[in-house]
Design a protein around this motif. Structure first.
Motif, PDB file in Angstrom:
ATOM      1  N   THR A  83      39.910  29.286  39.969  1.00 13.49           N
ATOM      2  CA  THR A  83      41.256  29.145  40.537  1.00 13.49           C
ATOM      3  C   THR A  83      41.148  28.850  42.030  1.00 13.49           C
ATOM      4  O   THR A  83      40.104  29.099  42.649  1.00 13.49           O
ATOM      5  CB  THR A  83      42.095  30.421  40.313  1.00 13.49           C
ATOM      6  N   HIS A  84      42.214  28.312  42.587  1.00 13.66           N
ATOM      7  CA  HIS A  84      42.309  28.171  44.041  1.00 13.66           C
ATOM      8  C   HIS A  84      43.313  29.178  44.601  1.00 13.66           C
ATOM      9  O   HIS A  84      43.557  29.211  45.794  1.00 13.66           O
ATOM     10  CB  HIS A  84      42.749  26.750  44.417  1.00 13.66           C
ATOM     11  N   ASP A  85      43.902  29.997  43.706  1.00 12.94           N
ATOM     12  CA  ASP A  85      44.953  30.942  44.072  1.00 12.94           C
ATOM     13  C   ASP A  85      44.330  32.299  44.419  1.00 12.94           C
ATOM     14  O   ASP A  85      43.798  32.987  43.553  1.00 12.94           O
ATOM     15  CB  ASP A  85      45.937  31.088  42.908  1.00 12.94           C
ATOM     16  N   GLN A  86      44.407  32.682  45.691  1.00 11.94           N
ATOM     17  CA  GLN A  86      43.762  33.923  46.144  1.00 11.94           C
ATOM     18  C   GLN A  86      44.363  35.160  45.488  1.00 11.94           C
ATOM     19  O   GLN A  86      43.627  36.075  45.094  1.00 11.94           O
ATOM     20  CB  GLN A  86      43.875  34.049  47.677  1.00 11.94           C
ATOM     21  N   ASP A  87      45.676  35.212  45.364  1.00 10.64           N
ATOM     22  CA  ASP A  87      46.318  36.379  44.744  1.00 10.64           C
ATOM     23  C   ASP A  87      45.880  36.532  43.294  1.00 10.64           C
ATOM     24  O   ASP A  87      45.639  37.640  42.818  1.00 10.64           O
ATOM     25  CB  ASP A  87      47.847  36.257  44.817  1.00 10.64           C
ATOM     26  N   GLU A  88      45.783  35.417  42.602  1.00 13.66           N
ATOM     27  CA  GLU A  88      45.347  35.434  41.211  1.00 13.66           C
ATOM     28  C   GLU A  88      43.923  35.991  41.109  1.00 13.66           C
ATOM     29  O   GLU A  88      43.628  36.836  40.258  1.00 13.66           O
ATOM     30  CB  GLU A  88      45.390  33.999  40.682  1.00 13.66           C
ATOM     31  N   ALA A  89      43.053  35.519  41.992  1.00 11.35           N
ATOM     32  CA  ALA A  89      41.662  35.988  41.987  1.00 11.35           C
ATOM     33  C   ALA A  89      41.579  37.481  42.273  1.00 11.35           C
ATOM     34  O   ALA A  89      40.839  38.221  41.614  1.00 11.35           O
ATOM     35  CB  ALA A  89      40.843  35.204  43.010  1.00 11.35           C
ATOM     36  N   LEU A  90      42.332  37.947  43.264  1.00 14.20           N
ATOM     37  CA  LEU A  90      42.312  39.376  43.600  1.00 14.20           C
ATOM     38  C   LEU A  90      42.807  40.225  42.432  1.00 14.20           C
ATOM     39  O   LEU A  90      42.311  41.333  42.199  1.00 14.20           O
ATOM     40  CB  LEU A  90      43.173  39.630  44.836  1.00 14.20           C
ATOM     41  N   ALA A  91      43.771  39.703  41.667  1.00 13.33           N
ATOM     42  CA  ALA A  91      44.405  40.489  40.615  1.00 13.33           C
ATOM     43  C   ALA A  91      43.550  40.628  39.363  1.00 13.33           C
ATOM     44  O   ALA A  91      43.614  41.660  38.690  1.00 13.33           O
ATOM     45  CB  ALA A  91      45.755  39.860  40.236  1.00 13.33           C
ATOM     46  N   VAL A  92      42.733  39.620  39.023  1.00  9.45           N
ATOM     47  CA  VAL A  92      42.077  39.636  37.714  1.00  9.45           C
ATOM     48  C   VAL A  92      40.584  39.937  37.748  1.00  9.45           C
ATOM     49  O   VAL A  92      39.994  40.232  36.709  1.00  9.45           O
ATOM     50  CB  VAL A  92      42.276  38.287  36.968  1.00  9.45           C
ATOM     51  N   SER A  93      39.943  39.898  38.913  1.00  5.96           N
ATOM     52  CA  SER A  93      38.487  39.809  38.949  1.00  5.96           C
ATOM     53  C   SER A  93      37.759  41.135  39.082  1.00  5.96           C
ATOM     54  O   SER A  93      38.225  42.043  39.787  1.00  5.96           O
ATOM     55  CB  SER A  93      38.060  38.914  40.121  1.00  5.96           C
ATOM     56  N   ASP A  94      36.582  41.207  38.441  1.00  3.55           N
ATOM     57  CA  ASP A  94      35.598  42.227  38.794  1.00  3.55           C
ATOM     58  C   ASP A  94      34.860  41.795  40.052  1.00  3.55           C
ATOM     59  O   ASP A  94      34.584  42.606  40.934  1.00  3.55           O
ATOM     60  CB  ASP A  94      34.578  42.418  37.663  1.00  3.55           C
TER      61      ASP A  94
END
Length: 351
Positions: free
Chosen positions: A196-207
């Motif tokens: 993704t290029h979406d920072q919020d998305e990355a923060l929300a789903v990632s280990d």
């Protein structure tokens, strides 16, 4: 016997050239089984190329890719035991939801009765039981995305690949579907690589988040690591918002440094810095806005009341700073002299 490395991913000194252009100079990356790892970065950083090499849609120029301990560098996509969820969903419009999910199973040689049973289980997994007879066009965007996830998961791949899976959804639906994907991944424990290029998305789903820049890994860590301890000005600016200000490292003892910025002193992890000039990355919520006391001198340029917080732009000796105050309901008026004090969390030394 169960393969203890099932779902593990490793890139070993992988390079990818397109003619005279080097998209990935050298990539070394390991992903443990059961992790959801996000490749994040601006356009052209190499994240999609990395995913496509893992999927078998691109071949590395040099190096090796391993899945489950097996070298798959030269294996075609259909022999890699991975499945991909595309940005466009890639559902067959003339097939029912049920048939879309069962198609890959039947193509793999699974008997029709068993494929139908597995497809029903797939619908259950993503909360779409009872919708199998509908066409994709009769579903919402979020439901279509869940069908694409179910179609991938019923094949029981070692690794699920997700390429910008939410970019076609509106903001509200993106939040809901990303939560559903994360809950499903944690419940089933499969390995996932998410682009993704979406920072919020990355923060929300990632280990873990792997931030890429110019084909290289700029920083690799947990969402908290990257947000609270960015390794560079690029990371500080790319992951959320940050004010970057000059400071002076006064002394270093062990892993801790004593730092002065303006009229304030603060102790922070040294992160390899020595005495002398340096820079601080300060998150907007890491300042306390006060009338007096130690801190950076400033003057309120703008103030906006947003219900549960106040947003300021404050002119200071370090430049114009963006500050979020969630501790007060009364805003300082533009033109008011203030002191900006460090609250501790959200302040980091950067290279």
């Amino acid at each position: 016997m169960t393969n203890p490395q099932r779902g593990a991913v490793e890139f070993r000194a992988v390079r990818k050239d397109y003619g005279n252009f080097t998209a990935i100079p050298q990539l070394n990356l390991s992903i443990e089984p059961g992790q959801l790892v996000t490749l994040l970065g601006p356009s052209g950083c190499g994240k999609t190329t990395t995913l496509r090499m893992l999927a078998g849609l691109e071949t590395p120029t040099e190096g090796a890719i391993l899945i489950g301990g097996q070298d798959v560098t030269r294996l075609p996509a259909n022999r890699r035991d991975v499945t991909m969820v595309f940005q466009s969903y890639a559902l067959f419009p003339h097939m029912t939801v049920f048939d879309n999910i069962a198609y890959g199973l039947e193509s793999d040689g699974i008997k029709k009765a068993e494929a139908r049973k597995l497809a029903e289980n797939g619908l259950d997994l993503v909360g779409l039981s009872g919708l199998g007879d509908r066409l994709p066009s009769e579903l919402s965007g979020g439901q279509q995305q869940r069908v694409a996830v179910a179609r991938a998961l019923v094949l029981e791949p070692q690794v699920l690949l997700l390429d910008e899976p939410l970019s076609n959804l509106d903001a509200r639906l993106r939040r809901r579907v990303r939560t559903e994907i994360r809950e499903l991944q944690q419940r089933l424990g499969f390995t996932a690589v998410y682009v993704t290029h979406d920072q919020d998305e990355a923060l929300a789903v990632s280990d873990r988040i792997v931030v890429m820049k110019d084909g290289l890994i700029a920083q690799d860590g947990t969402p908290r690591d990257l947000y609270e301890s960015p390794a560079s000005e690029f990371i500080a600016d790319f992951i959320g918002e940050a004010n970057v200000i000059d400071c002076q490292v006064l002394s270093v003892q062990g892993d801790m440094a004593r730092i002065r910025a303006g009229g304030a002193e603060i102790g922070l992890p040294a992160r390899g810095a020595g005495p002398g000039p340096a820079k601080l990355a300060v998150r907007p919520g890491a300042f306390r806005v006060a009338e007096t006391g130690d801190g950076l001198d400033g003057k309120v340029a703008t103030a906006a009341y947003l219900g549960d917080h106040i947003e300021y732009e404050i002119d200071s000796g370090a430049g114009r700073l963006f500050v979020v105050d969630d501790t007060s309901t009364t805003a300082f008026a533009p033109g008011t002299p203030v002191r900006l004090q460090f609250r501790g969390v959200g302040v980091a030394l950067i290279a």
